[in-house]
Design an enzyme around this catalytic site. Structure first.
Site, PDB file in Angstrom:
ATOM      1  N   TYR A 119      -5.454   4.921  -5.946  1.00 44.52           N
ATOM      2  CA  TYR A 119      -5.481   6.371  -5.795  1.00 44.52           C
ATOM      3  C   TYR A 119      -6.811   6.888  -6.330  1.00 44.52           C
ATOM      4  O   TYR A 119      -6.908   7.379  -7.452  1.00 44.52           O
ATOM      5  CB  TYR A 119      -4.342   7.023  -6.579  1.00 44.52           C
ATOM      6  CG  TYR A 119      -2.956   6.872  -5.990  1.00 44.52           C
ATOM      7  CD1 TYR A 119      -2.748   6.313  -4.743  1.00 44.52           C
ATOM      8  CD2 TYR A 119      -1.841   7.315  -6.696  1.00 44.52           C
ATOM      9  CE1 TYR A 119      -1.475   6.181  -4.221  1.00 44.52           C
ATOM     10  CE2 TYR A 119      -0.563   7.194  -6.178  1.00 44.52           C
ATOM     11  CZ  TYR A 119      -0.380   6.625  -4.938  1.00 44.52           C
ATOM     12  OH  TYR A 119       0.887   6.503  -4.424  1.00 44.52           O
ATOM     13  N   PHE A 124       7.273  10.788   0.069  1.00 50.39           N
ATOM     14  CA  PHE A 124       7.199  11.665   1.242  1.00 50.39           C
ATOM     15  C   PHE A 124       8.479  12.495   1.421  1.00 50.39           C
ATOM     16  O   PHE A 124       8.823  12.873   2.530  1.00 50.39           O
ATOM     17  CB  PHE A 124       6.904  10.883   2.525  1.00 50.39           C
ATOM     18  CG  PHE A 124       5.593  10.153   2.514  1.00 50.39           C
ATOM     19  CD1 PHE A 124       4.478  10.685   1.887  1.00 50.39           C
ATOM     20  CD2 PHE A 124       5.469   8.911   3.124  1.00 50.39           C
ATOM     21  CE1 PHE A 124       3.276  10.006   1.872  1.00 50.39           C
ATOM     22  CE2 PHE A 124       4.258   8.229   3.122  1.00 50.39           C
ATOM     23  CZ  PHE A 124       3.159   8.776   2.488  1.00 50.39           C
TER      24      PHE A 124
END
Length: 316
Positions: free
Chosen positions: A71, A220
């Site tokens: 990330y 998600f």
């Protein structure tokens, strides 16, 4: 506002166990700390703002942060932001990371061999400033979701035995791969895509985790088919109707619906916006009626709207 909804109360009221670690069911995902879109696809976020969001998350009751060494953008690293914002870490803070995918200095993706997993674990340790990792998820490539994960998971189990990792989880897996992993070493969580319109496969896996008393950690849950690109600009009318009835955002409805799938279901919504952070935390207080739950459950699986290489399967 509906009496079922209290969006001003932001401290999570429910917890779950990741092995011997107690976490609040609403955590925080670090993927969006580096920019308005993950990796190098958006506008970089202000460093001090991201640090402030992390500290605010802790103040609001977050004690479970999901991150990864990959990330990062050209200017920001989520792990290093976490280290800068929160070290020395609160005693109850659980940091979960994931390995198998990696990115080189140019941002290009690669996948580790079993022998390379130790380097990925040690990279997370260095960036976070830890002597061990609380939970490490083996993030399975899309191309391997029908194959064996035994060699990679076995390598992680050896690192657990060596004291570098406290607990193990798996991500982006099938029920068969969960059974394979559990035969090798204890598993404390399964992290798969899940939310409104989830596939039958992931719905069955969520139920299986409940039967096994394993944490199911959806990613998600808010973005849905938008995945890394974020939620669609317009949501379905059914979701909007429920949101209006409770005086909340559609993101809160999506989170609340997901959390109400079972007490073993956690949430790790990510954001770099303080207001969105507070709303996400408040979703734990939103209670949808049986009729609303059933209506939302009947929604058809959404079609992916983001055709980018990252969104189509490199990572989540």
């Amino acid at each position: 506002m509906s009496p079922q909804t209290d969006t001003t109360a932001t401290t999570p009221t429910h917890t779950w166990q990741l092995g011997d670690l107690t976490v609040n069911r609403v955590g925080f995902g670090a993927m969006r700390l580096t920019g308005t879109a993950p990796f190098d696809r958006g506008v970089p976020r202000d460093r001090e703002r991201s640090i402030a969001v992390l500290r605010q998350a802790i103040e609001l009751g977050v004690n479970h942060i999901d991150t990864a060494a990959f990330y990062f953008s050209a200017t920001r690293s989520a792990n290093e932001l976490i280290n800068r914002a929160l070290a020395p870490y609160p005693e109850d803070l659980v940091i979960t990371t994931k390995v198998w995918p990696g990115r080189d200095a140019s941002g290009a993706w690669w996948w580790a061999t079993p022998a390379q997993l130790r380097d990925q674990v040690e990279e997370n340790l260095r960036q976070l400033g830890r002597d061990h990792l609380d939970v490490v998820n083996l993030r399975v490539p899309p191309s391997r979701r029908t194959g064996s994960i035994a060699e990679h998971f076995g390598a992680l189990a050896e690192l657990r035995d060596a004291g570098l990792i406290r607990h193990l989880g798996i991500s982006n897996v099938t029920s068969e791969q969960l059974a394979e992993a559990m035969a090798i070493s204890p598993v404390v969580c399964v992290q798969n895509p899940y939310g409104l319109g989830a596939s039958n496969e992931n719905q069955a896996l969520l139920r299986r985790c409940g039967e096994l008393d394993l944490a199911f950690v959806p990613f998600f849950a808010i973005a849905g088919a938008g995945r890394e690109a974020g939620p669609a600009a317009r949501d379905s009318e059914a979701v909007c109707t429920v949101a209006r009835a409770h005086g909340v955002s559609v993101a809160q409805v999506r989170l609340a619906w997901t959390l109400q799938q079972g007490s073993h279901v956690l949430a790790i919504p990510g954001t770099g916006d303080p207001d969105h952070l507070a709303q996400n935390m408040a979703a734990d207080r939103l209670r949808l009626s049986e009729e609303e739950m059933a209506c939302l459950a009947s929604l058809e699986p959404a079609t992916r709207s983001d055709p980018s290489p990252v969104g189509s399967g490199h990572i989540a």
